[in-house]
Design a protein around this motif. Structure first.
Motif, mmCIF file in Angstrom:
data_model
loop_
_atom_site.group_PDB
_atom_site.id
_atom_site.type_symbol
_atom_site.label_atom_id
_atom_site.label_comp_id
_atom_site.label_asym_id
_atom_site.label_seq_id
_atom_site.Cartn_x
_atom_site.Cartn_y
_atom_site.Cartn_z
ATOM 1 N N GLN A 167 0.830 -1.206 0.000
ATOM 2 C CA GLN A 167 0.000 0.000 0.000
ATOM 3 C C GLN A 167 0.866 1.258 0.000
ATOM 4 O O GLN A 167 0.439 2.311 -0.489
ATOM 5 C CB GLN A 167 -0.938 -0.002 1.202
ATOM 6 N N LEU A 168 2.073 1.142 0.537
ATOM 7 C CA LEU A 168 2.992 2.273 0.542
ATOM 8 C C LEU A 168 3.780 2.387 -0.763
ATOM 9 O O LEU A 168 4.611 3.287 -0.917
ATOM 10 C CB LEU A 168 3.971 2.156 1.718
ATOM 11 N N GLY A 169 3.533 1.456 -1.688
ATOM 12 C CA GLY A 169 4.183 1.536 -2.987
ATOM 13 C C GLY A 169 5.402 0.659 -3.137
ATOM 14 O O GLY A 169 6.211 0.877 -4.057
ATOM 15 N N PHE A 170 5.547 -0.349 -2.284
ATOM 16 C CA PHE A 170 6.704 -1.236 -2.355
ATOM 17 C C PHE A 170 6.245 -2.675 -2.599
ATOM 18 O O PHE A 170 5.197 -3.098 -2.119
ATOM 19 C CB PHE A 170 7.510 -1.161 -1.059
ATOM 20 N N GLU A 171 7.058 -3.396 -3.340
ATOM 21 C CA GLU A 171 6.720 -4.784 -3.657
ATOM 22 C C GLU A 171 7.007 -5.733 -2.502
ATOM 23 O O GLU A 171 6.350 -6.762 -2.354
ATOM 24 C CB GLU A 171 7.517 -5.248 -4.875
ATOM 25 N N HIS A 229 18.359 -10.071 -8.433
ATOM 26 C CA HIS A 229 17.077 -10.628 -7.980
ATOM 27 C C HIS A 229 15.959 -9.578 -8.023
ATOM 28 O O HIS A 229 14.902 -9.764 -7.412
ATOM 29 C CB HIS A 229 17.217 -11.193 -6.563
ATOM 30 N N GLY A 230 16.214 -8.483 -8.723
ATOM 31 C CA GLY A 230 15.170 -7.484 -8.920
ATOM 32 C C GLY A 230 14.976 -6.523 -7.771
ATOM 33 O O GLY A 230 13.933 -5.854 -7.692
ATOM 34 N N LEU A 231 15.946 -6.426 -6.879
ATOM 35 C CA LEU A 231 15.847 -5.529 -5.731
ATOM 36 C C LEU A 231 16.803 -4.357 -5.939
ATOM 37 O O LEU A 231 18.019 -4.486 -5.793
ATOM 38 C CB LEU A 231 16.203 -6.278 -4.440
ATOM 39 N N ARG A 232 16.259 -3.203 -6.270
ATOM 40 C CA ARG A 232 17.090 -2.055 -6.620
ATOM 41 C C ARG A 232 16.822 -0.822 -5.757
ATOM 42 O O ARG A 232 17.686 0.028 -5.611
ATOM 43 C CB ARG A 232 16.864 -1.691 -8.090
ATOM 44 N N VAL A 233 15.629 -0.714 -5.235
ATOM 45 C CA VAL A 233 15.242 0.466 -4.453
ATOM 46 C C VAL A 233 14.789 0.007 -3.079
ATOM 47 O O VAL A 233 13.947 -0.891 -2.967
ATOM 48 C CB VAL A 233 14.099 1.235 -5.155
ATOM 49 N N GLY A 234 15.354 0.604 -2.025
ATOM 50 C CA GLY A 234 14.984 0.164 -0.692
ATOM 51 C C GLY A 234 15.005 1.285 0.339
ATOM 52 O O GLY A 234 15.754 2.247 0.205
ATOM 53 N N HIS A 265 11.937 -0.928 -9.044
ATOM 54 C CA HIS A 265 12.070 0.247 -9.912
ATOM 55 C C HIS A 265 11.556 1.487 -9.196
ATOM 56 O O HIS A 265 11.040 1.412 -8.081
ATOM 57 C CB HIS A 265 11.278 0.032 -11.204
ATOM 58 N N ASP A 266 11.693 2.637 -9.857
ATOM 59 C CA ASP A 266 11.215 3.930 -9.349
ATOM 60 C C ASP A 266 11.941 4.347 -8.074
ATOM 61 O O ASP A 266 11.558 3.961 -6.958
ATOM 62 C CB ASP A 266 9.703 3.913 -9.090
ATOM 63 N N ALA A 267 12.985 5.135 -8.240
ATOM 64 C CA ALA A 267 13.749 5.647 -7.096
ATOM 65 C C ALA A 267 12.842 6.444 -6.165
ATOM 66 O O ALA A 267 11.827 7.012 -6.596
ATOM 67 C CB ALA A 267 14.896 6.521 -7.591
ATOM 68 N N ILE A 268 13.201 6.471 -4.916
ATOM 69 C CA ILE A 268 12.428 7.212 -3.910
ATOM 70 C C ILE A 268 12.758 8.694 -4.054
ATOM 71 O O ILE A 268 13.898 9.116 -3.838
ATOM 72 C CB ILE A 268 12.761 6.717 -2.496
ATOM 73 N N SER A 269 11.786 9.471 -4.414
ATOM 74 C CA SER A 269 11.998 10.902 -4.626
ATOM 75 C C SER A 269 11.966 11.642 -3.291
ATOM 76 O O SER A 269 11.434 11.135 -2.298
ATOM 77 C CB SER A 269 10.910 11.465 -5.532
#
Length: 239
Positions: free
Chosen positions: A34-38, A111-116, A137-141
């Motif tokens: 819900q916060l936009g993370f997988e 493994h598809g983990l790029r933004v944390g 995907h989609d860096a944290i702005s």
């Protein structure tokens, strides 16, 4: 009513119903989504045993990544974990953060983990945890960081408290240790370096009574000697 408060209230109602680690993992993953993370993950480091503190990890990461992280022993080199031991400030994944853990960083990307977003949490019982929300995907702005910081910080605390409660409910957990008032008294004086005789004089009881209470306390704590008993009781915030 502020939307952040409504969001917290919704997830608090979900978390209070959690009784198992599997249920917590499911709720945590849904909140992360819900916060936009997988993905959502929490690692909790318990204060005991001192020689090899136990770490509990829950996540909805793909099995392949969980296995890789464990077999490569990335827990010991993960810079976000090292940070969480010493600080409660949030950390955003970056090349700079993982500069000394290049293999871990490369494997995470593979493994598809790029933004944390990693949010540490500590409590008064000496238990530390790290909530990590991640996506591919989609860096944290800066705008997203500013908007979601209260929610991520709250979620980290709420998940921490829930997991600590689930672990404490296990049979034989340290949370089940209960000491009597007199056992607490004698251990406190022992922690100050007092002998059984000196403690007896201070408390106005017989020395053999002091020894009796110390022995009982050590048995409850599962400690082999007085030094270990005092240390364990202090770590558990019993004295």
């Amino acid at each position: 009513m502020h939307p952040h408060y409504l969001w917290q209230q919704t997830w608090q109602e979900r978390l209070v119903q959690v009784c198992t680690e599997a249920e917590l993992m499911s709720v945590m993953a849904q909140a992360a989504n819900q916060l936009g993370f997988e993905f959502g993950a929490i690692g909790m480091r318990l204060p005991l045993p001192l020689s090899n503190p136990k770490t509990v990890m829950l996540s909805n990461y793909a099995p392949a990544w969980r296995e890789r992280y464990e077999t490569a022993r990335y827990l010991s080199v993960d810079p976000t974990v090292a940070h969480a031991v010493l600080s409660t400030r949030p950390v955003l994944w970056s090349d700079q953060v993982f500069a000394q853990a290049g293999q871990l960083w490369e494997d995470a990307h593979a493994h598809g983990l790029r933004v944390g977003w990693a949010q540490p949490m500590h409590d008064i019982k000496g238990i530390a945890s790290l909530l990590t929300l991640s996506r591919s995907h989609d860096a944290i702005s800066p705008a997203e960081l500013g908007d979601k910081t209260p929610q991520v910080a709250w979620l980290a605390q709420a998940v921490h408290e829930t997991l600590a409660g689930v672990l404490a409910s296990r049979p034989g957990s340290a949370a089940e240790v209960k000491l009597t008032v007199r056992e607490i008294d004698v251990l406190r004086w022992a922690g100050d370096g007092k002998t059984a005789g000196e403690t007896a004089d201070i408390l106005g009881i017989a020395e053999r009574t002091v020894v009796f209470h110390i022995d009982n306390a050590l048995r409850r704590l599962g400690a082999g000697n007085k030094t270990a008993g005092v240390l364990k009781a202090a770590m558990l915030r019993l004295i």
